[in-house]
Design a protein around this motif. Structure first.
Motif, mmCIF file in Angstrom:
data_model
loop_
_atom_site.group_PDB
_atom_site.id
_atom_site.type_symbol
_atom_site.label_atom_id
_atom_site.label_comp_id
_atom_site.label_asym_id
_atom_site.label_seq_id
_atom_site.Cartn_x
_atom_site.Cartn_y
_atom_site.Cartn_z
ATOM 1 N N ALA A 8 -13.680 22.412 13.963
ATOM 2 C CA ALA A 8 -14.656 21.515 13.343
ATOM 3 C C ALA A 8 -15.527 20.918 14.439
ATOM 4 C CB ALA A 8 -13.952 20.419 12.555
ATOM 5 N N ASN A 9 -16.807 20.842 14.213
ATOM 6 C CA ASN A 9 -17.749 20.382 15.221
ATOM 7 C C ASN A 9 -17.367 19.010 15.782
ATOM 8 O OD1 ASN A 9 -20.103 19.731 16.720
ATOM 9 N ND2 ASN A 9 -21.032 18.847 14.907
ATOM 10 N N THR A 10 -17.152 18.044 14.890
ATOM 11 C CA THR A 10 -16.811 16.687 15.327
ATOM 12 C C THR A 10 -15.357 16.346 15.033
ATOM 13 O OG1 THR A 10 -17.726 15.927 13.222
ATOM 14 C CG2 THR A 10 -19.135 15.737 15.155
ATOM 15 N N GLY A 11 -14.586 17.297 14.533
ATOM 16 C CA GLY A 11 -13.187 17.070 14.165
ATOM 17 C C GLY A 11 -13.040 17.066 12.653
ATOM 18 N N ILE A 12 -11.870 17.310 12.183
ATOM 19 C CA ILE A 12 -10.611 17.413 12.889
ATOM 20 C C ILE A 12 -10.305 18.899 13.103
ATOM 21 C CG2 ILE A 12 -8.148 16.840 12.789
ATOM 22 C CD1 ILE A 12 -8.971 14.694 10.689
ATOM 23 N N SER A 13 -10.133 19.285 14.397
ATOM 24 C CA SER A 13 -9.788 20.662 14.743
ATOM 25 C C SER A 13 -8.296 20.742 15.028
ATOM 26 C CB SER A 13 -10.572 21.131 15.968
ATOM 27 O OG SER A 13 -11.957 21.092 15.730
ATOM 28 N N ALA A 14 -7.702 21.878 14.694
ATOM 29 C CA ALA A 14 -6.254 22.003 14.917
ATOM 30 C C ALA A 14 -5.807 23.439 14.713
ATOM 31 C CB ALA A 14 -5.484 21.090 13.955
ATOM 32 N N MET A 15 -4.645 23.734 15.274
ATOM 33 C CA MET A 15 -3.890 24.915 14.885
ATOM 34 C C MET A 15 -2.822 24.417 13.921
ATOM 35 S SD MET A 15 -3.160 28.094 14.868
ATOM 36 C CE MET A 15 -3.982 28.877 16.267
ATOM 37 N N ILE A 16 -2.915 24.862 12.673
ATOM 38 C CA ILE A 16 -2.004 24.429 11.615
ATOM 39 C C ILE A 16 -0.995 25.533 11.380
ATOM 40 C CG2 ILE A 16 -1.836 23.645 9.222
ATOM 41 C CD1 ILE A 16 -4.865 22.940 9.417
#
Length: 529
Positions: free
Chosen positions: A459-467
């Protein structure tokens, strides 16, 4: 409780409207970022008592009472959706001079439309209403059906389905693999409505006992599944997720395009995090490339300089396609795969577009009224005809879900199990630091649990993750942070059901709740315990 129930049932006029509105708004506290799932006990208990009062009223004929019940459900839904979706207006404030007039439509208009489904749910439940605990089953079945309808009617928008309120943490997400989000909505409504039986007593023991057993089974299955180890992969793919943290106002300025592109390249070129290997795949968010990549060989050359041999970049970008002589080009919201030589080796396009964001429905009519897309492209985006995976040189497949496509469980292809992971690229910068990005992230986590696949989320501004496939966060960056995530692709959950099995279980659950309500309505159940 009986006195309180009686007061709610006998309420009238403005007080009754206010109680319904507040009851719906309280339910929205179950959603991220608050995640207080117990608020739904208050919300649906009040709703049951309000329906009791409307159903028991002798005033007016059948049509009048039916309308009152529909209106009650609509007001409840309006409170729930306004409290849960007010943040949509933030996207319009980025170009306030042009779109400020539409704020009431975003903050009140869309919730008013979505609330129609809850009005229909309460109206359907009322047709099967009884004195006993069967009325809880009626409300459960009706809301499950309403949430299913909300997923596809008028292109669909199943955001914040009631079932998400029962899934604040991975432990409580696991049942979604059995019955899906619409089944979870039925389960949630039955459980959260059960305290209403304390105020009316009739069917109390049976109804509360079943609700307790369902809740215990829900948590118990979560405990069981969370203790099942995920398979280890000997040659696990290493992933770098880039979260550039570009403010949306900057992304909208043509003057900053080169700087934005360079920021992505800089983060991609950083050395591996301590203890991590060189990434095999680097992932950029939705529309990260701020120009038409196929028309910019210099950009592809810059990517080639940044990548090592064998590395692959997966990036969101706008793809342009020539539509032939005399026709304007078509634009697609896409994901490109670019190799270490700067060659585009794969692409996939968005299927489920955002109305008024990526295209305008009834375009010819609405353009005459001055209604335009939030995203300025001639003619808006075109949808892909079908969802296709990106196949990497290693032979591994990834299915991409761009932005809000991840909220549609029925958009998951039947062969999803043949892929290694789900790729979710998005740009939640439109909505600022509001509940929106947190709600979006929760729904991505639930898709991971439903499908039994890890989700790579950039995600550009969050929330980024490995789920991971159980909805856990292996590594992530919160909203507003700039940086990278170096992680490893986990294995798939070994006991995951496929989509068809979940649909079958949902309809079996619906039939069961409907049958209980029907039997109770006609006097074969609902006797005092």
């Amino acid at each position: 409780m009986e006195r309180l129930a009686g007061t709610i049932m006998l309420s009238s006029g403005f007080n009754r409207i206010l109680i319904a509105l507040i009851a719906g708004a309280i339910g929205a506290l179950s959603l991220p970022p608050v995640g207080f799932f117990a608020s739904l006990f208050v919300s649906f208990t009040l709703l049951v008592w309000l329906i009791d009062g409307t159903t028991g009223s002798p005033d007016g004929g059948l049509l009048s009472r039916t309308f009152k019940v529909f209106l009650l459900g609509w007001i409840f839904g309006l409170g729930y959706f306004v409290a849960g979706l007010w943040w949509l207006g933030n996207a319009l404030l980025l170009e306030a001079d042009e779109f400020a007039w539409a704020l009431p439509l975003a903050i009140l208009g869309l919730p008013a439309f979505l609330a129609l489904f809850y009005g229909l749910a309460v109206m359907m439940a009322n047709s099967l209403w009884s004195d006993g605990w069967g009325r809880i089953a009626a409300l459960s079945a009706s809301f499950g059906l309403a949430e299913w309808l909300r997923s596809f009617v008028a292109t669909g928008f199943p955001w914040n389905a009631v079932g998400y309120g029962l899934m604040p943490v991975p432990l409580m997400m696991q049942t979604s693999n059995l019955i899906g989000i619409f089944g979870m909505s039925m389960l949630a409504v039955f459980i959260f409505s059960s305290p209403a039986l304390l105020g009316t007593r009739r069917g109390m023991v049976s109804g509360l006992s079943l609700a307790f057993l369902l809740l215990a089974g829900h948590v118990g299955y979560g405990l069981y599944r969370m203790h099942q180890p995920l398979p280890e992969i000997a040659d696990a793919t290493t992933i770098r997720i880039v979260q550039p943290g570009i403010d949306q106002s900057r992304k909208m300025l043509n003057a900053d395009r080169v700087e934005i592109f360079q920021e992505h390249l800089r983060l991609s070129a950083l050395p591996p995090s301590p203890g991590k290997k060189r990434p095999d795949i680097i992932v950029w968010p939705e529309t990260s490339v701020p120009f038409i990549l196929t028309q910019n060989p210099d950009a592809l050359e810059e990517i080639a300089k940044t990548l090592d041999d064998g590395q692959i970049l997966l990036t969101g970008a706008v793809r342009m396609e020539d539509a032939g002589a005399g026709h304007p080009p078509r634009y697609y919201n896409s994901v490109y795969a670019v190799d270490g030589q700067g060659q585009i080796i794969g692409a996939t396009d968005k299927v489920h577009l955002v109305p008024f964001g990526e295209y305008v429905p009834f375009e010819d009519v609405l353009h005459r009224l001055g209604i335009e897309n939030l995203i300025s492209l001639p003619g808006g985006f075109s949808p892909a005809l079908s969802r296709t995976p990106i196949t990497l040189p290693s032979g591994k497949k990834l299915y991409s879900f761009i932005c809000y496509e991840i909220i549609f469980p029925d958009d998951v292809p039947a062969d999803i199990a043949s892929s290694e992971a789900i790729l979710n690229v998005t740009n939640d910068g439109w909505f600022g630091d509001t509940p929106g990005p947190y709600q979006h992230f929760q729904q991505a986590r639930v898709r991971a649990v439903e499908t039994g696949l890890p989700v790579i989320r950039a995600a550009n501004t969050g929330i980024s993750a490995m789920i991971d496939p159980l909805g856990g966060i292996e590594a992530g960056l919160d909203y507003g942070q700039t940086g990278i995530i170096d992680t490893t692709l986990s294995g798939v959950a070994i006991d995951a059901l496929n989509g068809e099995a979940r649909k079958t279980n949902f309809w079996l659950f619906f039939i069961t709740m409907f049958a209980i309500a029907l039997i109770s309505r006609y006097g074969l159940a609902g006797r005092k315990n």
